[in-house]
Enzyme design. Structure first.
Site, PDB file in Angstrom:
ATOM      1  N   LYS A 119       0.815  -1.058   0.056  1.00  0.00           N
ATOM      2  CA  LYS A 119       0.110   0.063  -0.219  1.00  0.00           C
ATOM      3  C   LYS A 119       0.660   1.129   0.090  1.00  0.00           C
ATOM      4  CE  LYS A 119      -1.811   1.546   3.932  1.00  0.00           C
ATOM      5  NZ  LYS A 119      -1.432   2.988   4.161  1.00  0.00           N
ATOM      6  N   ASN A 120       1.937   1.286   1.109  1.00  0.00           N
ATOM      7  CA  ASN A 120       2.670   2.438   1.019  1.00  0.00           C
ATOM      8  C   ASN A 120       3.842   2.588   0.008  1.00  0.00           C
ATOM      9  OD1 ASN A 120       0.873   3.130   3.459  1.00  0.00           O
ATOM     10  ND2 ASN A 120       2.244   2.487   4.818  1.00  0.00           N
ATOM     11  N   CYS A 152      -5.727   7.685   9.757  1.00  0.00           N
ATOM     12  CA  CYS A 152      -6.229   7.018  10.817  1.00  0.00           C
ATOM     13  C   CYS A 152      -5.963   7.572  12.226  1.00  0.00           C
ATOM     14  CB  CYS A 152      -4.985   5.927  11.024  1.00  0.00           C
ATOM     15  SG  CYS A 152      -4.988   4.734   9.571  1.00  0.00           S
ATOM     16  N   ARG A 190      -1.436  14.131  13.387  1.00  0.00           N
ATOM     17  CA  ARG A 190      -0.443  13.831  12.257  1.00  0.00           C
ATOM     18  C   ARG A 190      -0.094  14.991  11.584  1.00  0.00           C
ATOM     19  NH1 ARG A 190      -1.889   8.362  10.261  1.00  0.00           N
ATOM     20  NH2 ARG A 190       0.075   8.646   8.915  1.00  0.00           N
ATOM     21  N   ASP A 212       3.756   0.127  12.425  1.00  0.00           N
ATOM     22  CA  ASP A 212       2.308  -0.619  11.654  1.00  0.00           C
ATOM     23  C   ASP A 212       2.209  -2.006  12.154  1.00  0.00           C
ATOM     24  OD1 ASP A 212       1.772   1.803  10.530  1.00  0.00           O
ATOM     25  OD2 ASP A 212       2.767   1.241   8.551  1.00  0.00           O
ATOM     26  N   ILE A 245       6.981   6.286  17.574  1.00  0.00           N
ATOM     27  CA  ILE A 245       6.822   6.701  16.384  1.00  0.00           C
ATOM     28  C   ILE A 245       5.249   7.779  16.583  1.00  0.00           C
ATOM     29  CG2 ILE A 245       6.277   6.903  13.947  1.00  0.00           C
ATOM     30  CD1 ILE A 245       8.981   5.681  14.736  1.00  0.00           C
ATOM     31  N   ARG A 295      -9.202  -0.778   3.387  1.00  0.00           N
ATOM     32  CA  ARG A 295      -8.290   0.339   2.931  1.00  0.00           C
ATOM     33  C   ARG A 295      -6.751  -0.146   2.722  1.00  0.00           C
ATOM     34  NH1 ARG A 295      -7.186   4.901   6.920  1.00  0.00           N
ATOM     35  NH2 ARG A 295      -5.773   5.151   5.579  1.00  0.00           N
TER      36      ARG A 295
HETATM   37  N1  EPU Z   1       5.652  14.280  11.663  1.00  0.00           N
HETATM   38  C1  EPU Z   1       5.487  15.533  12.219  1.00  0.00           C
HETATM   39  N2  EPU Z   1       5.670  16.340  11.248  1.00  0.00           N
HETATM   40  C2  EPU Z   1       5.528  16.210   9.939  1.00  0.00           C
HETATM   41  C3  EPU Z   1       5.433  14.592   9.522  1.00  0.00           C
HETATM   42  C4  EPU Z   1       5.531  13.899  10.601  1.00  0.00           C
HETATM   43  O1  EPU Z   1       6.013  15.726  13.432  1.00  0.00           O
HETATM   44  O2  EPU Z   1       5.164  17.222   9.155  1.00  0.00           O
HETATM   45  C5  EPU Z   1       5.909  13.082  12.809  1.00  0.00           C
HETATM   46  C6  EPU Z   1       4.829  12.154  12.926  1.00  0.00           C
HETATM   47  O3  EPU Z   1       3.864  12.808  13.842  1.00  0.00           O
HETATM   48  C7  EPU Z   1       5.331  10.854  13.427  1.00  0.00           C
HETATM   49  C8  EPU Z   1       6.716  11.087  12.811  1.00  0.00           C
HETATM   50  O4  EPU Z   1       7.059  12.146  12.256  1.00  0.00           O
HETATM   51  O5  EPU Z   1       5.760  11.147  15.072  1.00  0.00           O
HETATM   52  C9  EPU Z   1       6.947   9.768  11.663  1.00  0.00           C
HETATM   53  O6  EPU Z   1       5.678  10.058  10.898  1.00  0.00           O
HETATM   54  P1  EPU Z   1       5.816   9.720   9.293  1.00  0.00           P
HETATM   55  O7  EPU Z   1       5.659  11.125   8.645  1.00  0.00           O
HETATM   56  O8  EPU Z   1       7.180   8.960   9.032  1.00  0.00           O
HETATM   57  O9  EPU Z   1       4.575   9.010   9.058  1.00  0.00           O
HETATM   58  P2  EPU Z   1       3.692   9.073   7.798  1.00  0.00           P
HETATM   59  O10 EPU Z   1       4.662   9.376   6.883  1.00  0.00           O
HETATM   60  O11 EPU Z   1       2.660  10.048   7.898  1.00  0.00           O
HETATM   61  C10 EPU Z   1       3.702   6.543   6.895  1.00  0.00           C
HETATM   62  C11 EPU Z   1       3.002   5.478   6.609  1.00  0.00           C
HETATM   63  C12 EPU Z   1       2.462   4.940   7.802  1.00  0.00           C
HETATM   64  C13 EPU Z   1       3.582   4.376   8.815  1.00  0.00           C
HETATM   65  C14 EPU Z   1       4.435   5.670   8.974  1.00  0.00           C
HETATM   66  C15 EPU Z   1       5.745   5.190   9.944  1.00  0.00           C
HETATM   67  C16 EPU Z   1       2.146   6.359   4.464  1.00  0.00           C
HETATM   68  C17 EPU Z   1       0.907   6.823   3.607  1.00  0.00           C
HETATM   69  N3  EPU Z   1       1.743   5.956   5.749  1.00  0.00           N
HETATM   70  O12 EPU Z   1       3.420   7.581   7.491  1.00  0.00           O
HETATM   71  O13 EPU Z   1       1.757   3.822   7.699  1.00  0.00           O
HETATM   72  O14 EPU Z   1       3.095   4.093  10.137  1.00  0.00           O
HETATM   73  O15 EPU Z   1       5.090   6.206   7.715  1.00  0.00           O
HETATM   74  O16 EPU Z   1       6.385   4.304   9.332  1.00  0.00           O
HETATM   75  O17 EPU Z   1       3.258   5.868   3.988  1.00  0.00           O
HETATM   76  C18 EPU Z   1      -0.395   2.706   7.644  1.00  0.00           C
HETATM   77  O18 EPU Z   1      -0.209   2.326   6.469  1.00  0.00           O
HETATM   78  O19 EPU Z   1      -1.309   2.338   8.543  1.00  0.00           O
HETATM   79  C19 EPU Z   1       0.435   3.947   8.300  1.00  0.00           C
HETATM   80  C20 EPU Z   1      -0.104   4.693   9.115  1.00  0.00           C
END
Ligand code: EPU
Length: 423
Positions: free
Chosen positions: A23-24, A118, A123, A309, A331, A402
């Site tokens: 998915k990701n 989620c 976020r 995850d 995380i 999803r």
């Molecule tokens: N964060 C910030 N500011 C930002 C962006 C992120 O503070 O502008 C923080 C987040 O709050 C978190 C940390 O950075 O504490 C890391 O989050 P990250 O940005 O890496 O998460 P993401 O990119 O939103 C992706 C996956 C998630 C997975 C995380 C961690 C996608 C679409 N989503 O999320 O997947 O849990 O990386 O590996 O790629 C899922 O598939 O169910 C899912 C939640």
């Protein structure tokens, strides 16, 4: 009327279960179509709700999408005209933010709502916004709505406060069309990022260092990419890891096929710490439930650490382990929303603080009616149902759909008693 899963626990599972595309990974490749002057093809596409949402979002901007059958999609952004993301769709999933990077780089402007997804804690998107500001874009925030403009995105030197997966992917895609060199520091290192960079490079981009904390991108000053070969979606390491966890509780034996064991090191090592015997092949892993599971301590980390995850599915396994286990979620700030429901099913779990739970086991679980709070916890609830006495109803099947394709059919094929019902 909404859909739910009805599960009768207690069956032993055996046979083979195939891993679908990640998915990701696929969602980012679909967004990347905006960087191309002609069509791109994506292979090994999982047929999941987030892919359908991404198709709707991109179609609304003028990207033509054709389903070629056999898990292949063709996306052509030649007639891209829209720069406003449909808020109704964008609010449904976090990955909608990934579309913003390529759109801004190509059209010089973009409007979007705060992305949804989620319920796993705040976020924020502050690092995305800071990154674009550093690239000389103007960011206008109007409540939950954002407008970003940049006649020319300029290459920049940007350090992530914490590594962000979608942040790295999004800024990397913006930088491909920018003017000048971009350096991303403290970047995330997930395999999905490497795969995206390899595809962009095979189409003319110059990205070095993907998979390390320092990524350098030479911008193409607005010149679009041209695809030379299809993008092949890598196996979903979260799905594969989830099936391994399930097999470690109920498998006799269970073989997870079409996976990439190299991406599953942290899970394999956590499972062997729990006393599970694993046979690791080149593209499969076989597991068998041990006579008794041992307690373990888990700390979620960025890749290559134990993935956040997988912590909810792993918690289900730990309810069956002897002794006290701990899960330390580093995380996200609110990823234990599933704990109260598990306790109602009979699990002995103590929330030590918002980031840590202690699980005492083994405990017998009883079937109940529960609702998926997010896709990963939703699958964990399905697993809880499969090891419980009696019947479990997991409401809000959409959350599971999803990220997991026709999960009930695939679990049925390995011996699970599960069906989809309308309630
Ligand atoms: N964060 C910030 N500011 C930002 C962006 C992120 O503070 O502008 C923080 C987040 O709050 C978190 C940390 O950075 O504490 C890391 O989050 P990250 O940005 O890496 O998460 P993401 O990119 O939103 C992706 C996956 C998630 C997975 C995380 C961690 C996608 C679409 N989503 O999320 O997947 O849990 O990386 O590996 O790629 C899922 O598939 O169910 C899912 C939640």
């Amino acid at each position: 009327m909404s859909e739910a899963f009805k599960i009768f626990g207690g069956s032993i599972l055996k046979g083979e279960i195939e891993t679908r595309g990640a998915k990701n990974s696929v969602l980012k490749a679909m967004a990347a179509s905006i960087l191309f002057e002609g069509p791109i093809e994506i292979e090994n596409v999982p047929l999941i709700e987030d892919v359908f949402r991404m198709s709707e979002l991109l179609s609304g901007l003028g990207v033509e999408i054709e389903n070629l059958g056999a898990r292949k999609l063709m996306l052509d952004a030649s007639n891209l005209q829209g720069w406003i993301l449909n808020p109704e769709i964008a609010k449904l999933f976090r990955a909608s933010i990934v579309v913003v990077g390529p759109l801004l780089a190509r059209l010089g402007r973009v409007e979007f709502p705060y992305p949804g997804g989620c319920l796993i804690g705040k976020r924020p998107i502050d690092m995305f916004l800071d990154g674009w500001r550093k690239m000389a874009a103007k960011v206008i925030e109007e409540g939950d709505h954002f407008k970003i403009e940049a006649k020319e995105l300029k290459g920049a030197d940007f350090t992530f406060r914490v590594p962000s997966v979608t942040g790295t992917e999004t800024l990397m895609m913006s930088a491909v069309l920018a003017y000048g060199r971009t350096i991303l520091r403290n970047a995330a290192m997930e395999p999905e990022i490497v795969s995206l960079a390899e595809f962009l490079n095979s189409s003319g981009a110059k990205i070095e260092g993907a998979g390390t904390p320092r990524i350098v991108i030479e911008g193409r000053c607005g010149k679009l990419l041209r695809a030379k070969s299809p993008f092949y979606v890598i196996p979903d390491r979260i799905e594969a890891g989830s099936f391994l966890i399930l097999g470690s509780i109920l498998g006799n034996p269970l073989t997870v096929t079409h996976c990439d064991p190299e991406h599953l090191d942290a899970v394999v090592s956590a499972l062997s710490d729990a006393g599970v015997g694993l046979e690791v092949g080149t593209d499969f892993i076989k597991v068998k439930r041990p006579q008794s599971l041992k307690s373990v301590q888990i700390k979620t980390r960025e890749y290559p650490g134990f993935p956040t995850d997988l912590q909810a599915p792993f918690a289900i396994l730990l309810t069956q382990a002897h002794g006290q286990s701990m899960i330390f979620e580093t995380i996200f700030e609110n990823r234990f929303g599933y704990v109260d429901d598990l306790k109602r099913m009979g699990a002995d779990i103590f929330l030590a603080d918002p980031h840590r739970i202690l699980i005492n086991g083994p405990t017998k679980l009883r079937g109940r009616e529960i609702e998926s709070p997010d896709l990963r916890a939703g699958l964990a609830f399905v697993f809880a149902g499969l090891i419980s006495n009696g019947e479990t109803i997991v409401r809000n099947a959409y959350q599971v759909d999803r990220g997991y394709e026709k999960i009930e059919e695939r679990l049925k094929n390995i011996g699970a008693k599960i069906e989809r019902v309308k309630l």
